[in-house]
Design a protein around this motif. Structure first.
Motif, mmCIF file in Angstrom:
data_model
loop_
_atom_site.group_PDB
_atom_site.id
_atom_site.type_symbol
_atom_site.label_atom_id
_atom_site.label_comp_id
_atom_site.label_asym_id
_atom_site.label_seq_id
_atom_site.Cartn_x
_atom_site.Cartn_y
_atom_site.Cartn_z
ATOM 1 N N SER A 611 4.072 -10.296 10.230
ATOM 2 C CA SER A 611 5.443 -10.549 9.423
ATOM 3 C C SER A 611 5.310 -9.870 8.012
ATOM 4 C CB SER A 611 5.555 -12.175 9.231
ATOM 5 O OG SER A 611 7.029 -12.432 8.680
ATOM 6 N N GLN A 612 5.578 -10.765 7.150
ATOM 7 C CA GLN A 612 5.695 -10.122 5.509
ATOM 8 C C GLN A 612 4.313 -9.469 5.419
ATOM 9 O OE1 GLN A 612 8.120 -9.570 3.772
ATOM 10 N NE2 GLN A 612 7.442 -8.938 1.782
ATOM 11 N N GLY A 613 3.222 -10.043 5.955
ATOM 12 C CA GLY A 613 1.808 -9.259 5.705
ATOM 13 C C GLY A 613 1.870 -7.971 6.327
ATOM 14 N N SER A 614 2.716 -7.541 7.291
ATOM 15 C CA SER A 614 2.660 -6.300 7.655
ATOM 16 C C SER A 614 3.279 -5.272 6.631
ATOM 17 C CB SER A 614 3.474 -6.265 9.028
ATOM 18 O OG SER A 614 4.937 -6.437 8.899
ATOM 19 N N VAL A 615 4.313 -5.881 5.985
ATOM 20 C CA VAL A 615 4.897 -4.925 4.886
ATOM 21 C C VAL A 615 3.746 -4.614 3.572
ATOM 22 C CG1 VAL A 615 6.602 -4.815 3.169
ATOM 23 C CG2 VAL A 615 7.092 -6.101 5.273
ATOM 24 N N LEU A 616 3.050 -5.887 3.558
ATOM 25 C CA LEU A 616 1.859 -5.782 2.452
ATOM 26 C C LEU A 616 0.713 -4.755 3.027
ATOM 27 C CD1 LEU A 616 1.509 -9.528 1.239
ATOM 28 C CD2 LEU A 616 2.299 -7.402 -0.138
ATOM 29 N N ALA A 617 0.637 -4.751 4.289
ATOM 30 C CA ALA A 617 -0.291 -3.975 4.791
ATOM 31 C C ALA A 617 -0.030 -2.604 4.925
ATOM 32 C CB ALA A 617 -0.582 -4.282 6.145
ATOM 33 N N ALA A 618 1.346 -2.417 5.214
ATOM 34 C CA ALA A 618 1.838 -0.742 4.900
ATOM 35 C C ALA A 618 1.674 -0.246 3.594
ATOM 36 C CB ALA A 618 3.162 -0.700 5.524
ATOM 37 N N ALA A 619 2.223 -1.240 2.558
ATOM 38 C CA ALA A 619 2.191 -0.637 1.025
ATOM 39 C C ALA A 619 0.804 -0.682 0.525
ATOM 40 C CB ALA A 619 2.696 -1.961 0.172
ATOM 41 N N ALA A 620 -0.274 -1.384 0.928
ATOM 42 C CA ALA A 620 -1.691 -1.311 0.840
ATOM 43 C C ALA A 620 -1.930 0.129 1.324
ATOM 44 C CB ALA A 620 -2.665 -2.107 1.224
ATOM 45 N N ALA A 621 -1.712 0.366 2.565
ATOM 46 C CA ALA A 621 -2.147 1.625 3.010
ATOM 47 C C ALA A 621 -1.815 2.972 2.445
ATOM 48 C CB ALA A 621 -1.811 1.649 4.672
ATOM 49 N N TRP A 622 -0.304 2.977 1.957
ATOM 50 C CA TRP A 622 0.156 3.861 1.136
ATOM 51 C C TRP A 622 -0.699 4.272 -0.166
ATOM 52 C CZ3 TRP A 622 5.289 2.010 3.435
ATOM 53 C CH2 TRP A 622 5.911 3.111 4.196
ATOM 54 N N GLN A 623 -1.319 2.987 -0.631
ATOM 55 C CA GLN A 623 -1.864 3.071 -1.996
ATOM 56 C C GLN A 623 -3.301 3.559 -1.822
ATOM 57 O OE1 GLN A 623 -0.832 2.278 -5.429
ATOM 58 N NE2 GLN A 623 0.881 2.930 -4.706
ATOM 59 N N LEU A 624 -3.807 3.962 -0.413
ATOM 60 C CA LEU A 624 -5.287 4.255 -0.425
ATOM 61 C C LEU A 624 -5.177 5.578 -0.468
ATOM 62 C CD1 LEU A 624 -6.269 2.066 2.596
ATOM 63 C CD2 LEU A 624 -7.115 1.852 0.658
ATOM 64 N N PRO A 625 -6.312 6.253 -1.204
ATOM 65 C CA PRO A 625 -6.475 7.816 -1.195
ATOM 66 C C PRO A 625 -6.426 8.156 0.142
ATOM 67 C CG PRO A 625 -8.149 6.603 -2.484
ATOM 68 C CD PRO A 625 -7.329 5.439 -1.724
ATOM 69 N N GLY A 638 5.199 -8.936 14.827
ATOM 70 C CA GLY A 638 6.226 -9.588 14.361
ATOM 71 C C GLY A 638 6.671 -9.063 12.845
ATOM 72 N N SER A 639 6.704 -7.736 12.751
ATOM 73 C CA SER A 639 7.011 -6.889 11.694
ATOM 74 C C SER A 639 8.373 -6.742 11.258
ATOM 75 C CB SER A 639 6.140 -5.633 11.781
ATOM 76 O OG SER A 639 6.503 -4.825 10.629
ATOM 77 N N PRO A 640 8.601 -6.828 10.026
ATOM 78 C CA PRO A 640 10.203 -6.471 9.814
ATOM 79 C C PRO A 640 10.438 -5.136 8.965
ATOM 80 C CG PRO A 640 9.235 -8.075 7.783
ATOM 81 C CD PRO A 640 8.210 -7.603 9.025
ATOM 82 N N LEU A 641 9.542 -4.404 9.305
ATOM 83 C CA LEU A 641 9.227 -2.967 8.524
ATOM 84 C C LEU A 641 10.340 -2.071 8.778
ATOM 85 C CD1 LEU A 641 5.453 -1.861 8.833
ATOM 86 C CD2 LEU A 641 6.745 -2.010 6.812
ATOM 87 N N GLU A 642 10.994 -1.964 9.998
ATOM 88 C CA GLU A 642 12.237 -1.211 10.168
ATOM 89 C C GLU A 642 13.328 -1.981 10.392
ATOM 90 O OE1 GLU A 642 15.438 0.943 11.979
ATOM 91 O OE2 GLU A 642 14.179 -0.939 12.668
ATOM 92 N N HIS A 718 8.233 -16.144 16.470
ATOM 93 C CA HIS A 718 7.913 -15.417 15.658
ATOM 94 C C HIS A 718 6.178 -15.475 15.374
ATOM 95 C CE1 HIS A 718 7.676 -12.730 11.888
ATOM 96 N NE2 HIS A 718 7.316 -13.745 11.173
ATOM 97 N N SER A 719 5.658 -16.636 16.023
ATOM 98 C CA SER A 719 4.432 -17.247 15.828
ATOM 99 C C SER A 719 3.216 -16.737 16.615
ATOM 100 C CB SER A 719 4.463 -18.677 15.511
ATOM 101 O OG SER A 719 4.802 -19.355 16.709
#
Length: 760
Positions: A611-625, A638-642, A718-719
């Motif tokens: 869910s919202q954790g997938s958005v945080l995961a994508a944002a964190a992956a973008w911030q990695l070198p 359960g990702s709302p990314l798109e 969703h669970s």
């Protein structure tokens, strides 16, 4: 290792890891990483299953029930969302900066509107109107010391506080205190959230990716401090102007005292100069995302609000000067101020729509919400929400003070008309809800045939078929959100024009045949105004009660958690008084953990977000070198990314951004269900790599009773994605694709004197 990130509503580490014995590996009571107790000493490099860690961040958005009062700041949060909803426009840097500037100016008008409404209640309704009428002060004894002509010390003369200017100066403490409270909340959350530094790395060379990969994206410390100074100064100047205007109008009359007349002009010039300075700060360039900007404009941050506060104190002294013959009659001249604010907001939204449409035409995306106009629409709704709240509160207080509706003139006409728009808006929402209900019923009937086709040869169970079809149809309502926003936007425009026209027409009674029509419209308007006043009071109580329940009850939090967690995910780029951005703590946490773990162990890592954790995961992956990003597998479910972020925030989660993320990580898998109202496919537009989206998972896992499911299988929606057998298979597939040439994981070193964890 598999790093789990939970979603909306939060959970406990014991639930995430499936073990009652957990240990905190790193972090604090607000956000931390946990492991199973048996895995804290796991150093076996030949184990087949990955070690699981759970990142728990729910305390960043929840906490004690007092945070429910943040819901009162909803207009500020909504206008901040509009900043991030701009269409994707590579290379259009000037237009992008203009878009951000217009949103910041609209946000500034919302601050002025909120404080002006507080001034209307405290200065006009209470100190000017009610305190100046004996019948009103007799009904409200706490105002008796402000009433003119009340005997004091058995001498028949006015009390010291009964002079109009002194009453205004005393009442100004209420909106000034509100401003100080907003400043304090913003400063406290700024120190707690915006103070976490992300990992330093070079800017991404790929300009077609997402700005979330830029090193300074999650570090808005400087701009929030600047905007906080400007908005605080603007709010204090609004209070000062409300205090200064009535005595200045009295002093400017023919034959008035020359000294006070000159002083009023000097104060007016000083207020205008300080207001220009505050607007100039807002107009300065916005966020610095390409670099980690650690500077703070300390002189500006402290000097501008202190200067505005000094002017407010001078204005209060000026207003408190004795003026023989000055009495409070009628209402204060608030209509021009509120009318100007409403006009300015309308012009800003129109300009924002022109810029957004131009950006969208340069890079059209058919999946983008409202064809690029979602940002202007949301900004308009934020302004309308602020106007309705202001008008409703003012009308409710006026009704409370004036029980007979004959003692006081009441609030400005425009605010009264804005309060009257509440019942029509609710009526439109009911019509929309009815239409969506009918559409859902038709879709459910169509889904029944699909459910039967998916289970050939099994005995038909009409109740089971109906339940599955109904859940699928309800889940599809999420995709109708742009329609709801569009209808609300059009309704807001129409009702705003009606309110403005009604305010201008008030007092102009037609003659002849038009008189009867006018009387009918006037009666309807008065009924709507009274109903709107009561609805505001009831709505405020429900608002705060629901908010308090949401922070205590997990099921209630999930109900409103979607909008709230989406709104507070984004940094405060437009409004500093909006609720704080939890991602400015969560994203650096995840980034630091992944980067340091891979560096210390050389192991493979699956970043698993729900869910919202997938958005945080994508944002964190973008911030990695980039070197670390290529060692990461991304598993989202359960990702709302798109479905939500890609459609409403195309500049940061649109197709080019998601395609760039797919190319940068080692591999990516996405799981979703047709019964999930939040998650969906990510639709990565890249045919040169393996498919990201898995086929829709079965939900329920079994239609009827089977040897594996002797009891009826629940409809999960969703669970509980991890309970599906396809989850383990997808995770194993990602681990197998994670650069097979990588060596086995090295044992993770333990620093001397540092404990391995704390019992959870």
């Amino acid at each position: 290792m598999e790093l789990l990130v939970h979603g909306v509503g939060g959970t406990t580490p014991e639930q995430m890891l499936g073990d009652p014995r957990t240990v905190r590996v790193t972090g604090d009571d607000t956000a931390a990483v946990y492991r199973r107790a048996e895995d804290t000493e796991a150093k076996d490099s030949h184990r087949d299953e990955p070690v699981q860690e759970a990142y728990v961040w729910c305390n960043l958005t929840s906490g004690d029930s007092s945070r429910a009062l943040w819901l009162v700041l909803l207009p500020f949060m909504v206008v901040n969302l509009a900043h991030w909803m701009r269409p994707a426009a590579p290379g259009r840097h000037r237009a992008v900066r203009l878009y951000g500037l217009l949103v910041r100016l609209a946000a500034l008008t919302l601050t002025v509107l909120l404080v002006a409404a507080a001034c209307e209640v405290a200065l006009d309704l209470v100190a000017w109107q009610c305190a100046g009428v004996h019948d009103c002060t007799s009904r409200h004894s706490w105002l008796a010391f402000l009433a003119p002509g009340v005997p004091a010390a058995r001498a028949g003369h006015d009390t010291w506080w009964s002079l109009p200017g002194r009453r205004l100066a005393l009442a100004a403490l209420a909106p000034a205190a509100l401003t100080c409270l907003l400043w304090y909340l913003s400063h406290r959350t700024w120190s707690a959230y915006e103070s976490h530094r992300p990992m330093s790395h070079d800017p991404e060379p790929d300009t077609e990716g997402s700005a979330l990969a830029l090193p300074g994206f999650w570090y808005g410390r400087r701009i929030v401090a600047r905007l906080r100074a400007a908005h605080t100064a603007a709010a204090l100047l609004t209070v000062a102007a409300a205090v200064a205007a009535p005595p200045a109008a009295f002093d400017h009359r023919p034959g008035g005292p020359a000294a006070l007349d000159v002083l009023s002009w000097l104060l007016t010039a000083a207020l205008l100069a300080c207001a220009v300075a505050a607007v100039a700060v807002v107009c300065r360039r916005g966020r610095s995302e390409n670099l980690l900007d650690q500077r703070l404009d300390r002189q500006l941050v402290s000097g501008l609000p202190l200067g505005a506060l000094a002017l407010l104190l001078l204005t209060m002294v000026y207003a408190g000067w004795a003026r023989p013959g000055w009495r409070s009659t009628g209402r204060l001249a608030g209509d021009p101020a509120f009318g100007t604010l409403m006009l300015a907001q309308g012009l800003l939204v129109v300009a924002l729509a022109v810029v957004a449409r131009d950006l969208y035409r340069r890079s059209p995306d058919p999946r983008a919400g409202m064809r690029g106009l979602s940002g202007p629409a949301v900004a308009l709704l934020a302004c309308a929400l602020g106007g309705v709240m202001s008008g409703g509160v003012a009308q409710r207080v006026a009704d409370w003070l004036d029980g007979t509706h004959a003692l006081l003139p009441g609030p400005p006409v425009l605010l009264t008309w804005q309060a009257s728009t509440i019942p029509p808006v609710l009526a439109v929402l009911l019509i929309v809800a009815a239409g969506l209900g009918m559409r859902t019923a038709r879709l459910a009937r169509a889904e029944r045939d699909r459910v039967r086709e998916e289970h050939p040869g099994e005995p038909e169970d009409p109740g089971r078929t109906h339940a599955i079809a109904q859940v699928r149809a309800m889940a599809a309502l999420t995709d109708r959100a742009p329609l709801v926003v569009a209808v609300l936007t059009v309704t807001t425009l129409v009702l705003g024009a009606v309110a403005l026209a009604g305010a201008l027409a008030t007092g102009k009674t037609p003659d002849g045949a038009a008189r009867r029509t006018y009387d009918v419209m006037q009666a309807v308007a008065e009924t709507s105004q009274a109903l709107g006043s009561w609805l505001v009071g009831l709505g405020f109580i429900l608002f705060v009660t629901w908010g308090r329940r949401a922070y205590k009850d997990a099921s209630a939090r999930r109900t409103i958690g979607i909008l709230w967690d989406v709104g507070t995910f984004w940094p405060r780029a437009a409004h500093p008084f909006a609720p704080p951005c939890y991602a400015e703590r969560a994203v650096p946490d995840l980034t630091w953990r992944m980067a340091t773990w891979t560096q210390r162990t050389g192991g493979r890592l699956v970043l698993s977000g729900h869910s919202q954790g997938s958005v945080l995961a994508a944002a964190a992956a973008w911030q990695l070198p980039p070197s670390v990003r290529g060692r990461i597998a991304l598993l989202t479910y359960g990702s709302p990314l798109e479905r939500l972020y890609g459609r409403w925030f195309p500049a940061h989660f649109g197709p080019p951004a998601l395609a760039a993320l797919r190319r940068d990580v080692a591999c990516w898998g996405n799981l979703y269900r047709l019964t999930d109202p939040i998650g969906g496919p990510v639709r990565v537009p890249d045919d040169t790599t393996p498919e990201v989206d898995h086929a829709p998972l079965r939900d329920p896992l079994a239609y009827g009773r089977t040897p594996a499911h002797p009891l009826p299988a629940p409809i999960l929606g969703h669970s509980d994605y991890q309970a599906d057998p396809d989850f383990a298979r997808e995770r194993a597939r990602l681990l197998n694709r994670l650069r097979p040439e990588l060596p086995r994981q090295r044992p993770e070193p333990v620093e001397p004197g540092v404990p391995t964890g704390e019992p959870g």
